[in-house]
Write an enzyme that holds these catalytic residues in place. Structure first.
Site, PDB file in Angstrom:
ATOM      1  N   TYR A 163       0.844  -1.212   0.000  1.00 25.20           N
ATOM      2  CA  TYR A 163       0.000   0.000   0.000  1.00 25.20           C
ATOM      3  C   TYR A 163       0.874   1.254   0.000  1.00 25.20           C
ATOM      4  O   TYR A 163       0.659   2.180  -0.783  1.00 25.20           O
ATOM      5  CB  TYR A 163      -0.918  -0.008   1.232  1.00 25.20           C
ATOM      6  CG  TYR A 163      -1.838   1.178   1.302  1.00 25.20           C
ATOM      7  CD1 TYR A 163      -3.011   1.217   0.541  1.00 25.20           C
ATOM      8  CD2 TYR A 163      -1.554   2.275   2.112  1.00 25.20           C
ATOM      9  CE1 TYR A 163      -3.865   2.318   0.593  1.00 25.20           C
ATOM     10  CE2 TYR A 163      -2.402   3.371   2.169  1.00 25.20           C
ATOM     11  CZ  TYR A 163      -3.553   3.386   1.413  1.00 25.20           C
ATOM     12  OH  TYR A 163      -4.399   4.480   1.463  1.00 25.20           O
ATOM     13  N   LYS A 216       1.179   4.336  -2.888  1.00 28.81           N
ATOM     14  CA  LYS A 216       0.940   5.763  -2.633  1.00 28.81           C
ATOM     15  C   LYS A 216       2.194   6.584  -2.914  1.00 28.81           C
ATOM     16  O   LYS A 216       2.113   7.732  -3.366  1.00 28.81           O
ATOM     17  CB  LYS A 216       0.419   5.949  -1.206  1.00 28.81           C
ATOM     18  CG  LYS A 216      -0.943   5.284  -0.970  1.00 28.81           C
ATOM     19  CD  LYS A 216      -2.002   5.756  -1.975  1.00 28.81           C
ATOM     20  CE  LYS A 216      -3.392   5.252  -1.641  1.00 28.81           C
ATOM     21  NZ  LYS A 216      -4.419   5.744  -2.584  1.00 28.81           N
TER      22      LYS A 216
HETATM   23  N1  LIG Z   1      -9.456   5.787   4.914  1.00 30.01           N
HETATM   24  C1  LIG Z   1      -8.171   6.000   5.145  1.00 30.01           C
HETATM   25  O1  LIG Z   1      -7.667   5.811   6.275  1.00 30.01           O
HETATM   26  C2  LIG Z   1      -7.276   6.549   4.057  1.00 30.01           C
HETATM   27  C3  LIG Z   1      -6.063   7.148   4.429  1.00 30.01           C
HETATM   28  C4  LIG Z   1      -5.226   7.637   3.427  1.00 30.01           C
HETATM   29  C5  LIG Z   1      -5.599   7.537   2.096  1.00 30.01           C
HETATM   30  N2  LIG Z   1      -6.789   6.940   1.772  1.00 30.01           N
HETATM   31  C6  LIG Z   1      -7.118   6.844   0.350  1.00 30.01           C
HETATM   32  O2  LIG Z   1      -8.302   7.570   0.125  1.00 30.01           O
HETATM   33  C7  LIG Z   1      -8.966   7.071  -1.039  1.00 30.01           C
HETATM   34  C8  LIG Z   1     -10.444   6.892  -0.728  1.00 30.01           C
HETATM   35  O3  LIG Z   1     -10.570   5.938   0.309  1.00 30.01           O
HETATM   36  P1  LIG Z   1     -11.773   5.928   1.371  1.00 30.01           P
HETATM   37  O4  LIG Z   1     -11.147   5.889   2.713  1.00 30.01           O
HETATM   38  O5  LIG Z   1     -12.763   6.960   1.041  1.00 30.01           O
HETATM   39  O6  LIG Z   1     -12.320   4.444   1.102  1.00 30.01           O
HETATM   40  P2  LIG Z   1     -13.765   3.867   0.746  1.00 30.01           P
HETATM   41  O7  LIG Z   1     -13.568   2.400   0.764  1.00 30.01           O
HETATM   42  O8  LIG Z   1     -14.789   4.483   1.607  1.00 30.01           O
HETATM   43  O9  LIG Z   1     -13.987   4.366  -0.759  1.00 30.01           O
HETATM   44  C9  LIG Z   1     -13.215   3.884  -1.820  1.00 30.01           C
HETATM   45  C10 LIG Z   1     -14.099   3.830  -3.064  1.00 30.01           C
HETATM   46  O10 LIG Z   1     -13.277   3.407  -4.160  1.00 30.01           O
HETATM   47  C11 LIG Z   1     -14.077   2.558  -4.956  1.00 30.01           C
HETATM   48  N3  LIG Z   1     -13.263   1.668  -5.780  1.00 30.01           N
HETATM   49  C12 LIG Z   1     -12.456   0.663  -5.371  1.00 30.01           C
HETATM   50  N4  LIG Z   1     -11.933   0.023  -6.430  1.00 30.01           N
HETATM   51  C13 LIG Z   1     -12.416   0.650  -7.532  1.00 30.01           C
HETATM   52  C14 LIG Z   1     -12.253   0.444  -8.931  1.00 30.01           C
HETATM   53  N5  LIG Z   1     -11.486  -0.542  -9.403  1.00 30.01           N
HETATM   54  N6  LIG Z   1     -12.899   1.274  -9.778  1.00 30.01           N
HETATM   55  C15 LIG Z   1     -13.689   2.271  -9.316  1.00 30.01           C
HETATM   56  N7  LIG Z   1     -13.879   2.517  -8.010  1.00 30.01           N
HETATM   57  C16 LIG Z   1     -13.256   1.704  -7.128  1.00 30.01           C
HETATM   58  C17 LIG Z   1     -14.907   1.759  -3.958  1.00 30.01           C
HETATM   59  O11 LIG Z   1     -16.046   1.172  -4.580  1.00 30.01           O
HETATM   60  C18 LIG Z   1     -15.238   2.823  -2.931  1.00 30.01           C
HETATM   61  O12 LIG Z   1     -16.480   3.434  -3.206  1.00 30.01           O
HETATM   62  C19 LIG Z   1      -8.227   5.793  -1.411  1.00 30.01           C
HETATM   63  O13 LIG Z   1      -7.348   6.050  -2.485  1.00 30.01           O
HETATM   64  C20 LIG Z   1      -7.440   5.461  -0.161  1.00 30.01           C
HETATM   65  O14 LIG Z   1      -6.287   4.698  -0.436  1.00 30.01           O
HETATM   66  C21 LIG Z   1      -7.634   6.459   2.721  1.00 30.01           C
END
Ligand SMILES: NC(=O)c1ccc[n+]([C@@H]2O[C@H](COP(=O)([O-])OP(=O)(O)OC[C@H]3O[C@@H](n4cnc5c(N)ncnc54)[C@H](O)[C@@H]3O)[C@@H](O)[C@H]2O)c1
Length: 252
Positions: free
Chosen positions: A155, A159
């Site tokens: 992961y 990133k």
């Molecule tokens: N939640 C955390 O702690 C966190 C921290 C740092 C970064 N992020 C990043 O933030 C971003 C959003 O994450 P989140 O926390 O809102 O998660 P989440 O799981 O709530 O939302 C992620 C969304 O991405 C969609 N998705 C996954 N694979 C896909 C694909 N192949 N095509 C289209 N859509 C797809 C899912 O259906 C989901 O709706 C991600 O890139 C994640 O890596 C999250």
């Protein structure tokens, strides 16, 4: 209205950070394309925005599929005549896993969604943005990309790749008036968070994360959405190539 009449595509917008950003962008006057998997709740998210008087539509897409991503971007450009903002936000988490237990299939899946998805979206949108002479590309990277945690090996690598890609594109596209920036959220309270914690007890996992955040709280989707709003708006017109931490001090 900070995004009046801007056309914005947000991937992964059916949930969490993407959903919060779609709602905020719509409140700020943007036409929002809620792009997410066909099995997601994207239609509901778009409908709720419309019920509140905003402009939004759901577009089903798998960001790892080049043809689907191209069709999404071409479709938006032909329906609205432009693409002002592309927010490559869709992503998958990794549960803490010792490297010797990470399968090749898992590695490839994470690279496909978290890295290739960002590449495919950007590649499809850039020709339209070049023609317009402006545009904003955003990506959700992560604090893991600059300050990895043990066990989040793949992961963190995805990133880190997104951050380097963002900076490279920022330089390449600056002469065309296109700005490219990344946001590095710390652990954020979304449906993804348990996906990092994995088999550990959920509350213990949450406390372990919390202890590493100097400001003592998780990010909420709105914290990230507000950063995205600023970077997408004309207020950030000289800002390109940054990876902006929204992390309560974790990366200091
Ligand atoms: N939640 C955390 O702690 C966190 C921290 C740092 C970064 N992020 C990043 O933030 C971003 C959003 O994450 P989140 O926390 O809102 O998660 P989440 O799981 O709530 O939302 C992620 C969304 O991405 C969609 N998705 C996954 N694979 C896909 C694909 N192949 N095509 C289209 N859509 C797809 C899912 O259906 C989901 O709706 C991600 O890139 C994640 O890596 C999250």
């Amino acid at each position: 209205m900070r995004l009046q009449d801007k056309v914005a595509i947000i991937t992964g917008a059916a949930s969490g950070i993407g959903k919060g950003t779609a709602e905020l962008f719509a409140e700020e006057g943007a036409v929002v394309v809620v792009a997410d998997l066909p099995t997601s709740r994207g239609e509901e998210v778009a409908a709720a925005i419309r019920e509140r008087g905003g402009r939004a539509e759901f577009a089903a897409v798998d960001v790892t599929d080049a043809a689907q991503v191209q069709a999404l971007v071409d479709g938006v450009a032909s329906r609205y005549g432009r693409i002002d903002i592309l927010y490559n936000n869709a992503g998958l988490p990794q549960a803490f896993t010792p490297i010797e237990e990470v399968t090749e299939a898992y590695f490839e899946r994470l690279i496909a969604v978290n890295v290739k998805g960002v590449f495919l979206g950007s590649r499809a949108a850039v020709p339209y943005m070049k023609k317009q002479g402006n545009g904003v590309i955003l990506a959700t990277a992560s604090t893991a990309g600059v300050r990895p945690r043990p066990g989040l090996n793949v992961y963190s690598a995805t990133k880190g790749a997104v951050i380097a890609f963002t900076k490279a594109l920022a330089l390449e596209l600056a002469p065309f008036g296109i700005r490219v920036n990344a946001i590095n959220p710390v652990a954020t309270d979304t449906p993804m968070l348990p996906g990092f914690i994995g088999d550990q007890d959920l509350e213990t996992g949450r406390q372990n994360f919390l202890r590493t955040i100097p400001m003592g709280r998780f990010a909420q989707p709105i914290d990230i959405a507000r950063a995205a709003l600023f970077l997408a708006s004309d207020e950030a017109s000289l800002i390109t190539g940054v990876d902006l931490e929204v992390d309560g001090g974790r990366c200091v």
